[in-house]
Design an enzyme around this catalytic site. Sequence first.
Site, PDB file in Angstrom:
ATOM      1  N   SER A 133       0.819  -1.213   0.000  1.00 60.90           N
ATOM      2  CA  SER A 133       0.000   0.000   0.000  1.00 60.90           C
ATOM      3  C   SER A 133       0.853   1.262   0.000  1.00 60.90           C
ATOM      4  O   SER A 133       1.986   1.272   0.510  1.00 60.90           O
ATOM      5  CB  SER A 133      -0.867  -0.007   1.265  1.00 60.90           C
ATOM      6  OG  SER A 133      -1.433   1.253   1.487  1.00 60.90           O
ATOM      7  N   CYS A 135       0.340   3.418   1.944  1.00 55.86           N
ATOM      8  CA  CYS A 135       0.426   3.773   3.372  1.00 55.86           C
ATOM      9  C   CYS A 135       1.798   3.458   3.969  1.00 55.86           C
ATOM     10  O   CYS A 135       2.043   3.753   5.128  1.00 55.86           O
ATOM     11  CB  CYS A 135      -0.658   3.043   4.172  1.00 55.86           C
ATOM     12  SG  CYS A 135      -2.297   3.633   3.785  1.00 55.86           S
ATOM     13  N   TYR A 164      -1.103  -0.102  10.051  1.00 59.32           N
ATOM     14  CA  TYR A 164      -1.431  -0.775   8.786  1.00 59.32           C
ATOM     15  C   TYR A 164      -0.245  -0.650   7.817  1.00 59.32           C
ATOM     16  O   TYR A 164       0.180  -1.622   7.184  1.00 59.32           O
ATOM     17  CB  TYR A 164      -2.699  -0.138   8.202  1.00 59.32           C
ATOM     18  CG  TYR A 164      -3.045  -0.539   6.794  1.00 59.32           C
ATOM     19  CD1 TYR A 164      -3.585  -1.785   6.505  1.00 59.32           C
ATOM     20  CD2 TYR A 164      -2.848   0.352   5.731  1.00 59.32           C
ATOM     21  CE1 TYR A 164      -3.912  -2.138   5.195  1.00 59.32           C
ATOM     22  CE2 TYR A 164      -3.172   0.013   4.434  1.00 59.32           C
ATOM     23  CZ  TYR A 164      -3.708  -1.239   4.161  1.00 59.32           C
ATOM     24  OH  TYR A 164      -4.022  -1.583   2.868  1.00 59.32           O
ATOM     25  N   LYS A 168       2.337  -3.583   6.317  1.00 58.72           N
ATOM     26  CA  LYS A 168       2.549  -3.736   4.872  1.00 58.72           C
ATOM     27  C   LYS A 168       4.043  -3.715   4.555  1.00 58.72           C
ATOM     28  O   LYS A 168       4.531  -4.487   3.724  1.00 58.72           O
ATOM     29  CB  LYS A 168       1.840  -2.609   4.106  1.00 58.72           C
ATOM     30  CG  LYS A 168       0.316  -2.754   4.057  1.00 58.72           C
ATOM     31  CD  LYS A 168      -0.093  -3.893   3.155  1.00 58.72           C
ATOM     32  CE  LYS A 168      -1.568  -3.999   2.947  1.00 58.72           C
ATOM     33  NZ  LYS A 168      -1.973  -5.301   2.381  1.00 58.72           N
ATOM     34  N   LYS A 207     -13.786   3.623   2.014  1.00 57.93           N
ATOM     35  CA  LYS A 207     -12.804   4.681   1.816  1.00 57.93           C
ATOM     36  C   LYS A 207     -13.496   5.924   1.268  1.00 57.93           C
ATOM     37  O   LYS A 207     -14.679   5.893   0.955  1.00 57.93           O
ATOM     38  CB  LYS A 207     -11.717   4.181   0.887  1.00 57.93           C
ATOM     39  CG  LYS A 207     -11.004   2.992   1.503  1.00 57.93           C
ATOM     40  CD  LYS A 207      -9.806   2.602   0.715  1.00 57.93           C
ATOM     41  CE  LYS A 207      -8.912   1.761   1.611  1.00 57.93           C
ATOM     42  NZ  LYS A 207      -7.587   1.640   1.080  1.00 57.93           N
ATOM     43  N   GLN A 233      -6.878  18.250   2.263  1.00 62.33           N
ATOM     44  CA  GLN A 233      -5.908  17.159   2.100  1.00 62.33           C
ATOM     45  C   GLN A 233      -6.070  16.565   0.693  1.00 62.33           C
ATOM     46  O   GLN A 233      -7.187  16.498   0.175  1.00 62.33           O
ATOM     47  CB  GLN A 233      -6.057  16.094   3.204  1.00 62.33           C
ATOM     48  CG  GLN A 233      -7.374  15.356   3.282  1.00 62.33           C
ATOM     49  CD  GLN A 233      -8.450  16.051   4.114  1.00 62.33           C
ATOM     50  OE1 GLN A 233      -8.533  17.268   4.144  1.00 62.33           O
ATOM     51  NE2 GLN A 233      -9.294  15.275   4.770  1.00 62.33           N
TER      52      GLN A 233
HETATM   53  P1  NAD Z   1     -11.111  -5.955   1.235  1.00 59.08           P
HETATM   54  O1  NAD Z   1     -11.179  -5.710   2.714  1.00 59.08           O
HETATM   55  O2  NAD Z   1     -12.326  -5.754   0.436  1.00 59.08           O
HETATM   56  O3  NAD Z   1     -10.557  -7.415   0.956  1.00 59.08           O
HETATM   57  C1  NAD Z   1      -9.712  -8.085   1.853  1.00 59.08           C
HETATM   58  C2  NAD Z   1     -10.312  -9.454   2.078  1.00 59.08           C
HETATM   59  O4  NAD Z   1      -9.466 -10.174   2.997  1.00 59.08           O
HETATM   60  C3  NAD Z   1     -11.703  -9.402   2.746  1.00 59.08           C
HETATM   61  O5  NAD Z   1     -12.675 -10.026   1.925  1.00 59.08           O
HETATM   62  C4  NAD Z   1     -11.528 -10.155   4.053  1.00 59.08           C
HETATM   63  O6  NAD Z   1     -12.635 -10.957   4.421  1.00 59.08           O
HETATM   64  C5  NAD Z   1     -10.314 -11.016   3.738  1.00 59.08           C
HETATM   65  N1  NAD Z   1      -9.675 -11.449   4.973  1.00 59.08           N
HETATM   66  C6  NAD Z   1      -9.361 -10.693   6.050  1.00 59.08           C
HETATM   67  N2  NAD Z   1      -8.859 -11.470   7.011  1.00 59.08           N
HETATM   68  C7  NAD Z   1      -8.881 -12.735   6.538  1.00 59.08           C
HETATM   69  C8  NAD Z   1      -8.504 -13.983   7.089  1.00 59.08           C
HETATM   70  N3  NAD Z   1      -8.015 -14.069   8.327  1.00 59.08           N
HETATM   71  N4  NAD Z   1      -8.667 -15.093   6.339  1.00 59.08           N
HETATM   72  C9  NAD Z   1      -9.198 -15.016   5.087  1.00 59.08           C
HETATM   73  N5  NAD Z   1      -9.549 -13.860   4.510  1.00 59.08           N
HETATM   74  C10 NAD Z   1      -9.400 -12.730   5.233  1.00 59.08           C
HETATM   75  O7  NAD Z   1      -9.907  -5.031   0.700  1.00 59.08           O
HETATM   76  P2  NAD Z   1      -9.509  -4.629  -0.770  1.00 59.08           P
HETATM   77  O8  NAD Z   1      -9.806  -3.194  -0.925  1.00 59.08           O
HETATM   78  O9  NAD Z   1     -10.054  -5.589  -1.735  1.00 59.08           O
HETATM   79  O10 NAD Z   1      -7.922  -4.782  -0.690  1.00 59.08           O
HETATM   80  C11 NAD Z   1      -7.244  -5.946  -1.137  1.00 59.08           C
HETATM   81  C12 NAD Z   1      -5.774  -5.824  -0.755  1.00 59.08           C
HETATM   82  O11 NAD Z   1      -5.207  -4.644  -1.325  1.00 59.08           O
HETATM   83  C13 NAD Z   1      -5.534  -5.735   0.745  1.00 59.08           C
HETATM   84  O12 NAD Z   1      -4.357  -6.444   1.067  1.00 59.08           O
HETATM   85  C14 NAD Z   1      -5.311  -4.264   0.969  1.00 59.08           C
HETATM   86  O13 NAD Z   1      -4.535  -4.010   2.114  1.00 59.08           O
HETATM   87  C15 NAD Z   1      -4.597  -3.873  -0.312  1.00 59.08           C
HETATM   88  N6  NAD Z   1      -4.757  -2.446  -0.608  1.00 59.08           N
HETATM   89  C16 NAD Z   1      -5.990  -1.969  -0.939  1.00 59.08           C
HETATM   90  C17 NAD Z   1      -6.137  -0.616  -1.202  1.00 59.08           C
HETATM   91  C18 NAD Z   1      -7.484  -0.031  -1.557  1.00 59.08           C
HETATM   92  O14 NAD Z   1      -7.553   1.180  -1.752  1.00 59.08           O
HETATM   93  N7  NAD Z   1      -8.558  -0.824  -1.644  1.00 59.08           N
HETATM   94  C19 NAD Z   1      -5.032   0.245  -1.116  1.00 59.08           C
HETATM   95  C20 NAD Z   1      -3.798  -0.283  -0.761  1.00 59.08           C
HETATM   96  C21 NAD Z   1      -3.662  -1.638  -0.536  1.00 59.08           C
END
Ligand code: NAD
Length: 340
Positions: A133, A135, A164, A168, A207, A233
């Site tokens: 990320s 972040c 977070y 990462k 978000k 921001q």
């Molecule tokens: P999301 O929360 O929709 O998807 C993450 C999924 O992980 C969820 O469905 C959740 O149920 C699953 N999960 C959490 N804990 C779990 C566990 N213990 N076992 C099995 N599954 C589990 O998030 P997203 O927006 O789809 O993001 C996907 C990835 O991209 C994440 O790693 C996130 O950190 C990264 N990311 C997303 C963004 C964004 O803007 N959406 C930005 C930077 C990084």
Amino acid sequence: MRWAISPVRTDGFAVTKRILVCGAGGFIGSHLVKRLKAEGAWVRGADLKLPRYEASDADDFIVGDLREQDVVRRVIDQRFDEVYQLAADMGGAGFVFTGAHDADIMHNSAMINLNVLDTARHQGCGRIFYSSSACIYPQENQQDPDNPNCVEASAYPAHPDSEYGWEKLFSERLYLTYGRNHGMQVRVARYHNIFGELGSWSDGREKAPAAMCRKIAQCPDGGTIDVWGDGQQTRSFLHVSECLEGTLRLMRSDFTGPVNIGSEEMVTIDGLIDRVAAIAGKRINKNHIPGPTGVRGRNSDNRLIKEKLGWAPTAALNDGLERTYAWIRSQVEKGRADAS
Ligand code: NAD
């Protein structure tokens, strides 16, 4: 819960590419499964939950907790050609910046990454993608809203503004060590604010774009919405379709990363609201209130992705906002109809 269609012919030859998506019940993961299926792959999804808004397109979906080693062994019970590790305990500013979830965020996501990566190694999986990320970038470099520095090489000395981000960064390093020490084909992207249809919009993990779309969809013309902070921001937002394009291009390239996958079209949060209001055809007033806002400025720096992949996102923010607003408005209307 689980259903399966064997990806292997009786004579033992794989019929097609076998791909695992961890986090397939989430926002980006569910879109990724759809995209991989459209390409003709055999896809297994794994997540704590099934996708919330649409049935998964996966051939096989294992609902389970990837913090548990025995679950991960069931999920990665064979060699996959590609593994996409998107599962994480995450959310928007209202989830990440209050401090209330810090221990869970660090523990849960680190456990998932430790388990998935090591099991993928033992199964000899072809390539593994990790979604890091923006972040992770140091907070000092993101104090000027007009000129944030998110070039990949600026990550160190490290000083993310959230736990977070620290998790990462740790996990990026974990994946890179498996690449160096165990010869795994690792790919690491740093996503910048991905948004779009089928994302969280009302469960406390949403978000900014989804939150603004929801507030404006629920607000009458001429009404007022609350906005955290002074609205000055800056951020950039990338529609999920271009996020997937970048993810697949990186995965199939010979570049390990980490590399930014984000938009360079930076806007203020007030500017984001004005755009959504224009799409909605509503006059919206803003009530700025204290709230978690994160760094003052953040924008993707796409020089490295252009250099290494010869590609970078180009779609205008408004295109993605139009699609996302239409979807969230339909969800709001569905909620009203269900309640009446
Ligand atoms: P999301 O929360 O929709 O998807 C993450 C999924 O992980 C969820 O469905 C959740 O149920 C699953 N999960 C959490 N804990 C779990 C566990 N213990 N076992 C099995 N599954 C589990 O998030 P997203 O927006 O789809 O993001 C996907 C990835 O991209 C994440 O790693 C996130 O950190 C990264 N990311 C997303 C963004 C964004 O803007 N959406 C930005 C930077 C990084």
